[in-house]
Design an enzyme around this catalytic site. Structure first.
Site, PDB file in Angstrom:
ATOM      1  N   CYS A  79       7.870  65.044  22.196  1.00 55.05           N
ATOM      2  CA  CYS A  79       9.430  64.337  22.486  1.00 55.05           C
ATOM      3  C   CYS A  79      10.405  64.873  22.227  1.00 55.05           C
ATOM      4  CB  CYS A  79       9.466  62.999  23.007  1.00 55.05           C
ATOM      5  SG  CYS A  79      11.187  62.564  23.772  1.00 55.05           S
ATOM      6  N   GLU A  96      -0.839  29.331  35.328  1.00 51.46           N
ATOM      7  CA  GLU A  96      -0.347  30.324  33.844  1.00 51.46           C
ATOM      8  C   GLU A  96       0.441  29.241  34.205  1.00 51.46           C
ATOM      9  OE1 GLU A  96       1.075  33.527  33.098  1.00 51.46           O
ATOM     10  OE2 GLU A  96       2.849  32.395  33.067  1.00 51.46           O
ATOM     11  N   CYS A 143      -4.281  41.557  23.909  1.00 52.84           N
ATOM     12  CA  CYS A 143      -3.119  42.987  23.147  1.00 52.84           C
ATOM     13  C   CYS A 143      -2.967  42.369  22.428  1.00 52.84           C
ATOM     14  CB  CYS A 143      -1.487  42.431  24.113  1.00 52.84           C
ATOM     15  SG  CYS A 143      -1.428  41.054  23.811  1.00 52.84           S
ATOM     16  N   ASP A 190      -6.291  35.880  29.406  1.00 54.22           N
ATOM     17  CA  ASP A 190      -6.155  37.476  29.388  1.00 54.22           C
ATOM     18  C   ASP A 190      -4.524  36.692  29.232  1.00 54.22           C
ATOM     19  OD1 ASP A 190      -4.454  39.536  28.785  1.00 54.22           O
ATOM     20  OD2 ASP A 190      -4.161  39.545  30.888  1.00 54.22           O
ATOM     21  N   GLN A 238       1.552  44.543  33.416  1.00 56.01           N
ATOM     22  CA  GLN A 238       1.149  45.322  32.615  1.00 56.01           C
ATOM     23  C   GLN A 238       2.241  47.145  32.097  1.00 56.01           C
ATOM     24  OE1 GLN A 238      -1.385  44.756  31.237  1.00 56.01           O
ATOM     25  NE2 GLN A 238      -2.862  42.779  31.769  1.00 56.01           N
ATOM     26  N   CYS A 280      14.666  58.946  17.472  1.00 54.00           N
ATOM     27  CA  CYS A 280      14.431  57.620  18.206  1.00 54.00           C
ATOM     28  C   CYS A 280      13.528  56.562  18.088  1.00 54.00           C
ATOM     29  CB  CYS A 280      14.140  57.639  19.815  1.00 54.00           C
ATOM     30  SG  CYS A 280      13.168  56.432  21.013  1.00 54.00           S
TER      31      CYS A 280
HETATM   32  C1  LIG Z   1      -0.845  38.978  28.898  1.00 53.07           C
HETATM   33  S1  LIG Z   1       0.145  37.934  29.715  1.00 53.07           S
HETATM   34  C2  LIG Z   1      -0.945  38.221  30.879  1.00 53.07           C
HETATM   35  C3  LIG Z   1      -1.239  38.015  32.077  1.00 53.07           C
HETATM   36  C4  LIG Z   1      -2.065  38.647  33.322  1.00 53.07           C
HETATM   37  N1  LIG Z   1      -3.145  38.383  33.263  1.00 53.07           N
HETATM   38  C5  LIG Z   1      -1.686  39.766  34.078  1.00 53.07           C
HETATM   39  O1  LIG Z   1      -2.778  40.768  33.364  1.00 53.07           O
HETATM   40  O2  LIG Z   1      -0.414  40.332  34.417  1.00 53.07           O
HETATM   41  C6  LIG Z   1      -0.172  36.619  29.677  1.00 53.07           C
HETATM   42  C7  LIG Z   1       0.379  35.403  30.386  1.00 53.07           C
HETATM   43  O3  LIG Z   1       0.368  33.897  29.486  1.00 53.07           O
HETATM   44  C8  LIG Z   1       1.332  34.032  30.533  1.00 53.07           C
HETATM   45  N2  LIG Z   1       1.389  32.241  29.567  1.00 53.07           N
HETATM   46  C9  LIG Z   1       2.000  31.975  28.438  1.00 53.07           C
HETATM   47  N3  LIG Z   1       1.810  31.410  27.185  1.00 53.07           N
HETATM   48  C10 LIG Z   1       1.107  30.682  28.227  1.00 53.07           C
HETATM   49  C11 LIG Z   1       0.469  29.124  27.932  1.00 53.07           C
HETATM   50  N4  LIG Z   1       0.887  28.027  27.316  1.00 53.07           N
HETATM   51  N5  LIG Z   1       0.087  28.504  28.703  1.00 53.07           N
HETATM   52  C12 LIG Z   1      -0.623  28.726  30.388  1.00 53.07           C
HETATM   53  N6  LIG Z   1       0.373  30.323  30.736  1.00 53.07           N
HETATM   54  C13 LIG Z   1       1.154  30.544  29.589  1.00 53.07           C
HETATM   55  C14 LIG Z   1       2.197  33.798  30.154  1.00 53.07           C
HETATM   56  O4  LIG Z   1       3.319  34.111  31.493  1.00 53.07           O
HETATM   57  C15 LIG Z   1       1.388  35.580  31.117  1.00 53.07           C
HETATM   58  O5  LIG Z   1       2.148  36.155  32.142  1.00 53.07           O
END
Ligand SMILES: C[S@@+](CC[C@H](N)C(=O)[O-])C[C@H]1O[C@@H](n2cnc3c(N)ncnc32)[C@H](O)[C@@H]1O
Length: 400
Positions: A53, A283, A357, A331, A236, A59
């Site tokens: 790039c 969630e 992640c 996740d 994602q 950047c």
């Molecule tokens: C890495 S993302 C993964 C979401 C989903 N699995 C995806 O792939 O799109 C983590 C998720 O955890 C939720 N989250 C964060 N803290 C949380 C908590 N204390 N209890 C429940 N969910 C939570 C966030 O809102 C988010 O949607």
């Protein structure tokens, strides 16, 4: 005085033999520091490449464009392997998957007014300086084509001095734009913005926490379901990365009839899983569960899906609740899921698909499951954060 770069930090900066951090260098390189702190490369690594790039020099959005793809892949996989090795784990790694260029479907740009109009771009590394990125190689062509529109929006949304944040998500229905600004939303502005969204064929325009207009639902397709995520909600980073993670999760879960999806977001995994399993999606964000529920109701040929809003840090699902399921997907955010992992370990669940992640919390959480009798069958590192130091991974854990 010259320095020899010995390793990379977790943020991808070179660490020299005397401990000096030198961004944009590679292990084995001999470098000299210029007065402005940038590196003059005296002896380049064989893994150094010309940045794809033209904005890379100025950047700060990318950190690793000066390294060959195979070097970055090795480095990212090694970061994950070390995090596991710290807990005595040496699993099989599947060959790393890297998302293509121009595939990031969401970007957070900054916008600022200028004498002649406005400028939208990314910040220079560790700096307030804004860099225009009209040929960015990271984001999707649709996001890139939206930059002039974002500049026009910045003229409306930014005060003379301040900077605004523009989170833009690619959707087949048109760009979904979230503006973060100090400017108050007045009735007059609402009317102007509604016209702006129409003119630029946006799917949705949100001002801080108020959606000004939705012209078309900015849908994302998760398997059999079309979901409209709330503005700015987790997604994602690339469609390609999501597909790779999803394939891994589906393979691990196999034909399990009852599945719990922990930290489910808007249903990235829940909806595809609902094609073969009864799914409970848990969630923390109620708006995401509502979006998932609507997506499920509009999906065809899916089994029952129950959405639950619950804070899994404070109130993880207890073993007796988990024992109703045959398998779990988990996740969590970067902090990991210590409390939820502890109850999973104490439950009778025997199949876990773990997505993460953050290598450090991933290592810790995997180690807790292994201590409870799970085998870590394989790990697949997925690079959907191309040219950044971030990684994503999916792992298979089972116990007899
Ligand atoms: C890495 S993302 C993964 C979401 C989903 N699995 C995806 O792939 O799109 C983590 C998720 O955890 C939720 N989250 C964060 N803290 C949380 C908590 N204390 N209890 C429940 N969910 C939570 C966030 O809102 C988010 O949607």
């Amino acid at each position: 005085m010259s320095l020899i770069i010995e390793s990379l930090t977790h943020l991808g900066a070179g660490r020299a033999n005397d401990g000096t951090l030198v961004p944009r260098t590679l292990p084995g390189e001999e470098v000299a520091l210029r007065p402005d702190g940038t590196a003059q490369i005296l002896m380049p690594s064989a893994k150094r490449v010309a940045a794809p790039c033209r904005h890379f020099k100025t950047c700060g959005g990318c950190a690793l464009q000066h390294a060959a793809d195979d070097f970055v892949a090795d480095w990212k996989q090694t970061v994950v392997a070390r995090a596991l090795y710290a807990h005595g784990l040496e699993p099989e790694f599947r060959p790393m998957h890297t998302s293509p260029t121009q595939s990031r479907r969401r970007a957070k740009f900054s916008g600022r007014r200028t004498k002649s109009g406005a400028m939208v771009g990314f910040h220079a590394r560790a700096s307030d300086v804004l860099v225009a990125v009209p040929e960015c190689q990271l984001v999707t062509p649709r996001l890139l084509a939206g930059i002039p529109m974002l500049e026009a929006l910045t003229v409306i949304a930014a005060s003379r001095r301040g900077e605004i944040a523009l989170t833009v998500t690619d959707s087949t229905a048109g760009l979904d734009v979230l503006v973060q600004t100090d400017q108050r939303l007045t009735d007059q502005l609402r009317i102007e913005l509604a016209g702006f969204a129409q003119h630029h064929k946006l799917s949705r325009l949100t001002w801080v926490d108020e959606t000004v207009v939705t012209l078309r639902d900015p849908v994302q397709i998760f398997g059999p379901g079309a979901v409209t995520p709330p503005p700015g909600a987790f997604l994602q980073a690339t469609e390609d990365g999501e597909a790779t993670l999803r394939r891994g999760v589906m393979e691990i879960i196999g034909g399990a009839p009852k599945v719990v999806d922990l930290f489910a977001g808007c249903g990235t995994f829940s909806l595809p899983l609902a094609q073969t399993a009864e799914v409970t999606a848990v969630e923390g964000e109620a708006t995401m569960i509502a979006a998932l529920d609507r997506g499920w109701r509009s999906a065809k040929g899916v089994k029952r899906l129950t959405g639950i809003t619950r804070d899994l840090f404070r109130r993880p699902l207890e073993p007796d609740e988990l024992n109703r399921f045959d398998a779990a997907v988990i996740d969590p955010p970067r902090a990991g899921a210590a409390a939820q992992i502890a109850t999973l370990a104490d439950s009778q669940i025997r199949t876990v698909a773990m997505v993460s992640c953050n290598p450090v919390t991933f290592g810790r959480d995997v180690a807790s499951l292994v201590a409870a009798g799970f085998t870590l069958n394989w790990v697949h590192v997925v690079d959907q954060f191309r040219w950044s130091p971030h990684v994503e991974m999916v792992a298979s854990l089972t116990r007899a």
